[in-house]
Design a protein around this motif. Structure first.
Motif, PDB file in Angstrom:
ATOM      1  N   ASN A  67      31.677  42.648  33.202  1.00  0.00           N
ATOM      2  CA  ASN A  67      31.054  41.144  32.666  1.00  0.00           C
ATOM      3  C   ASN A  67      30.501  40.745  34.652  1.00  0.00           C
ATOM      4  OD1 ASN A  67      31.598  40.875  30.251  1.00  0.00           O
ATOM      5  ND2 ASN A  67      33.921  39.644  31.012  1.00  0.00           N
ATOM      6  N   GLU A  68      31.008  40.704  35.431  1.00  0.00           N
ATOM      7  CA  GLU A  68      30.455  40.848  36.811  1.00  0.00           C
ATOM      8  C   GLU A  68      29.185  41.684  36.865  1.00  0.00           C
ATOM      9  OE1 GLU A  68      34.765  39.563  39.386  1.00  0.00           O
ATOM     10  OE2 GLU A  68      34.430  41.825  38.774  1.00  0.00           O
ATOM     11  N   ALA A  69      29.298  42.740  36.788  1.00  0.00           N
ATOM     12  CA  ALA A  69      27.835  43.681  36.701  1.00  0.00           C
ATOM     13  C   ALA A  69      26.776  42.924  36.150  1.00  0.00           C
ATOM     14  CB  ALA A  69      27.914  45.417  36.656  1.00  0.00           C
ATOM     15  N   GLY A  70      27.431  42.442  34.726  1.00  0.00           N
ATOM     16  CA  GLY A  70      26.037  41.697  34.072  1.00  0.00           C
ATOM     17  C   GLY A  70      25.709  40.701  34.146  1.00  0.00           C
ATOM     18  N   SER A  71      26.650  39.458  34.989  1.00  0.00           N
ATOM     19  CA  SER A  71      26.076  38.625  35.868  1.00  0.00           C
ATOM     20  C   SER A  71      25.076  38.990  36.838  1.00  0.00           C
ATOM     21  CB  SER A  71      27.393  37.834  35.818  1.00  0.00           C
ATOM     22  OG  SER A  71      28.054  37.264  34.797  1.00  0.00           O
ATOM     23  N   MET A  72      25.757  39.631  37.242  1.00  0.00           N
ATOM     24  CA  MET A  72      24.292  40.203  38.590  1.00  0.00           C
ATOM     25  C   MET A  72      23.130  40.434  37.612  1.00  0.00           C
ATOM     26  SD  MET A  72      26.669  42.564  41.107  1.00  0.00           S
ATOM     27  CE  MET A  72      25.419  43.062  42.418  1.00  0.00           C
ATOM     28  N   VAL A  73      22.674  41.289  36.940  1.00  0.00           N
ATOM     29  CA  VAL A  73      21.521  41.790  36.157  1.00  0.00           C
ATOM     30  C   VAL A  73      21.111  40.631  35.823  1.00  0.00           C
ATOM     31  CG1 VAL A  73      20.434  43.344  34.718  1.00  0.00           C
ATOM     32  CG2 VAL A  73      22.626  44.209  35.793  1.00  0.00           C
ATOM     33  N   LYS A  74      21.999  39.809  34.946  1.00  0.00           N
ATOM     34  CA  LYS A  74      21.261  38.956  34.880  1.00  0.00           C
ATOM     35  C   LYS A  74      20.317  38.259  35.415  1.00  0.00           C
ATOM     36  CE  LYS A  74      22.543  35.146  31.434  1.00  0.00           C
ATOM     37  NZ  LYS A  74      23.915  34.388  30.637  1.00  0.00           N
ATOM     38  N   ARG A  75      21.487  37.626  36.516  1.00  0.00           N
ATOM     39  CA  ARG A  75      20.764  36.725  37.779  1.00  0.00           C
ATOM     40  C   ARG A  75      19.804  37.398  38.043  1.00  0.00           C
ATOM     41  NH1 ARG A  75      18.178  32.491  39.488  1.00  0.00           N
ATOM     42  NH2 ARG A  75      19.063  32.077  41.405  1.00  0.00           N
ATOM     43  N   ALA A  76      19.868  38.300  38.594  1.00  0.00           N
ATOM     44  CA  ALA A  76      18.808  39.589  39.344  1.00  0.00           C
ATOM     45  C   ALA A  76      17.048  39.121  38.789  1.00  0.00           C
ATOM     46  CB  ALA A  76      18.930  40.976  40.002  1.00  0.00           C
ATOM     47  N   VAL A  77      17.163  39.052  37.046  1.00  0.00           N
ATOM     48  CA  VAL A  77      16.043  39.280  35.935  1.00  0.00           C
ATOM     49  C   VAL A  77      16.222  38.143  35.995  1.00  0.00           C
ATOM     50  CG1 VAL A  77      15.406  39.238  33.627  1.00  0.00           C
ATOM     51  CG2 VAL A  77      17.224  40.862  34.890  1.00  0.00           C
ATOM     52  N   GLN A  78      17.194  36.504  36.345  1.00  0.00           N
ATOM     53  CA  GLN A  78      15.873  35.242  35.311  1.00  0.00           C
ATOM     54  C   GLN A  78      15.612  34.887  37.364  1.00  0.00           C
ATOM     55  OE1 GLN A  78      18.939  32.396  36.591  1.00  0.00           O
ATOM     56  NE2 GLN A  78      18.685  31.323  35.333  1.00  0.00           N
ATOM     57  N   ILE A  79      16.011  35.586  39.276  1.00  0.00           N
ATOM     58  CA  ILE A  79      15.135  35.651  39.718  1.00  0.00           C
ATOM     59  C   ILE A  79      14.036  35.857  39.891  1.00  0.00           C
ATOM     60  CG2 ILE A  79      15.380  36.231  42.188  1.00  0.00           C
ATOM     61  CD1 ILE A  79      18.267  35.330  42.358  1.00  0.00           C
ATOM     62  N   ALA A  80      13.761  37.133  39.696  1.00  0.00           N
ATOM     63  CA  ALA A  80      12.313  37.625  38.985  1.00  0.00           C
ATOM     64  C   ALA A  80      11.655  37.320  38.622  1.00  0.00           C
ATOM     65  CB  ALA A  80      12.345  39.122  38.546  1.00  0.00           C
ATOM     66  N   GLU A  81      11.854  36.379  37.140  1.00  0.00           N
ATOM     67  CA  GLU A  81      10.881  35.931  36.232  1.00  0.00           C
ATOM     68  C   GLU A  81      10.696  34.555  37.149  1.00  0.00           C
ATOM     69  OE1 GLU A  81      13.230  35.259  33.096  1.00  0.00           O
ATOM     70  OE2 GLU A  81      12.718  36.572  32.040  1.00  0.00           O
ATOM     71  N   GLU A  82      11.794  33.765  37.800  1.00  0.00           N
ATOM     72  CA  GLU A  82      11.455  32.737  38.662  1.00  0.00           C
ATOM     73  C   GLU A  82      10.118  33.120  39.424  1.00  0.00           C
ATOM     74  OE1 GLU A  82      14.810  31.543  39.861  1.00  0.00           O
ATOM     75  OE2 GLU A  82      15.608  30.276  38.326  1.00  0.00           O
ATOM     76  N   SER A  83      10.217  34.074  40.048  1.00  0.00           N
ATOM     77  CA  SER A  83       8.942  34.119  41.408  1.00  0.00           C
ATOM     78  C   SER A  83       7.821  34.740  40.593  1.00  0.00           C
ATOM     79  CB  SER A  83       9.469  35.749  42.075  1.00  0.00           C
ATOM     80  OG  SER A  83      10.213  36.669  41.071  1.00  0.00           O
ATOM     81  N   LEU A  84       7.795  35.592  38.862  1.00  0.00           N
ATOM     82  CA  LEU A  84       6.658  35.302  39.071  1.00  0.00           C
ATOM     83  C   LEU A  84       5.614  34.226  37.910  1.00  0.00           C
ATOM     84  CD1 LEU A  84       7.571  38.417  36.349  1.00  0.00           C
ATOM     85  CD2 LEU A  84       6.379  38.601  38.949  1.00  0.00           C
ATOM     86  N   THR A  85       6.862  33.485  37.568  1.00  0.00           N
ATOM     87  CA  THR A  85       6.882  32.070  37.207  1.00  0.00           C
ATOM     88  C   THR A  85       6.044  30.905  37.851  1.00  0.00           C
ATOM     89  OG1 THR A  85       8.337  30.395  36.412  1.00  0.00           O
ATOM     90  CG2 THR A  85       6.978  31.955  35.021  1.00  0.00           C
ATOM     91  N   GLY A  86       6.683  31.266  39.569  1.00  0.00           N
ATOM     92  CA  GLY A  86       6.634  30.312  40.691  1.00  0.00           C
ATOM     93  C   GLY A  86       7.319  28.822  40.399  1.00  0.00           C
ATOM     94  N   ASP A  87       8.653  29.135  39.475  1.00  0.00           N
ATOM     95  CA  ASP A  87       9.534  28.433  39.508  1.00  0.00           C
ATOM     96  C   ASP A  87      10.972  28.028  40.226  1.00  0.00           C
ATOM     97  OD1 ASP A  87      10.406  25.711  37.907  1.00  0.00           O
ATOM     98  OD2 ASP A  87      11.520  27.018  36.929  1.00  0.00           O
ATOM     99  N   ARG A  88      11.066  28.042  41.156  1.00  0.00           N
ATOM    100  CA  ARG A  88      11.929  28.573  42.399  1.00  0.00           C
ATOM    101  C   ARG A  88      12.887  26.897  41.869  1.00  0.00           C
ATOM    102  NH1 ARG A  88      12.747  32.700  45.943  1.00  0.00           N
ATOM    103  NH2 ARG A  88      10.626  33.660  45.032  1.00  0.00           N
ATOM    104  N   THR A  89      14.260  27.469  41.423  1.00  0.00           N
ATOM    105  CA  THR A  89      15.052  25.455  41.825  1.00  0.00           C
ATOM    106  C   THR A  89      15.990  26.223  42.677  1.00  0.00           C
ATOM    107  OG1 THR A  89      15.466  27.132  39.949  1.00  0.00           O
ATOM    108  CG2 THR A  89      14.528  25.465  39.331  1.00  0.00           C
TER     109      THR A  89
END
Length: 59
Positions: A37-59
């Motif tokens: 679960n912790e590893a999955g949370s890391m991957v999920k958050r890394a993908v979220q960060i990558a998507e935010e950087s592509l859209t320029g939507d830093r929150t």
């Protein structure tokens, strides 16, 4: 056989673990002790960060 390099840098993984609240476990016992679960949370958050950087939507 060559060793496969990780996609995430060690620093980035440490920052994610800190953000998600299990860095102390990693520091004390190593990456092999995190749960699936912790590893999955890391991957999920890394993908979220990558998507935010592509859209320029830093929150």
């Amino acid at each position: 056989m060559s060793r496969r390099r990780g996609i995430m840098s060690e620093h980035f993984k440490e920052e994610l673990a800190k953000e998600l609240g299990f860095y102390d476990k990693v520091k004390e016992k190593g990456w092999g002790e995190i749960t699936a679960n912790e590893a999955g949370s890391m991957v999920k958050r890394a993908v979220q960060i990558a998507e935010e950087s592509l859209t320029g939507d830093r929150t």
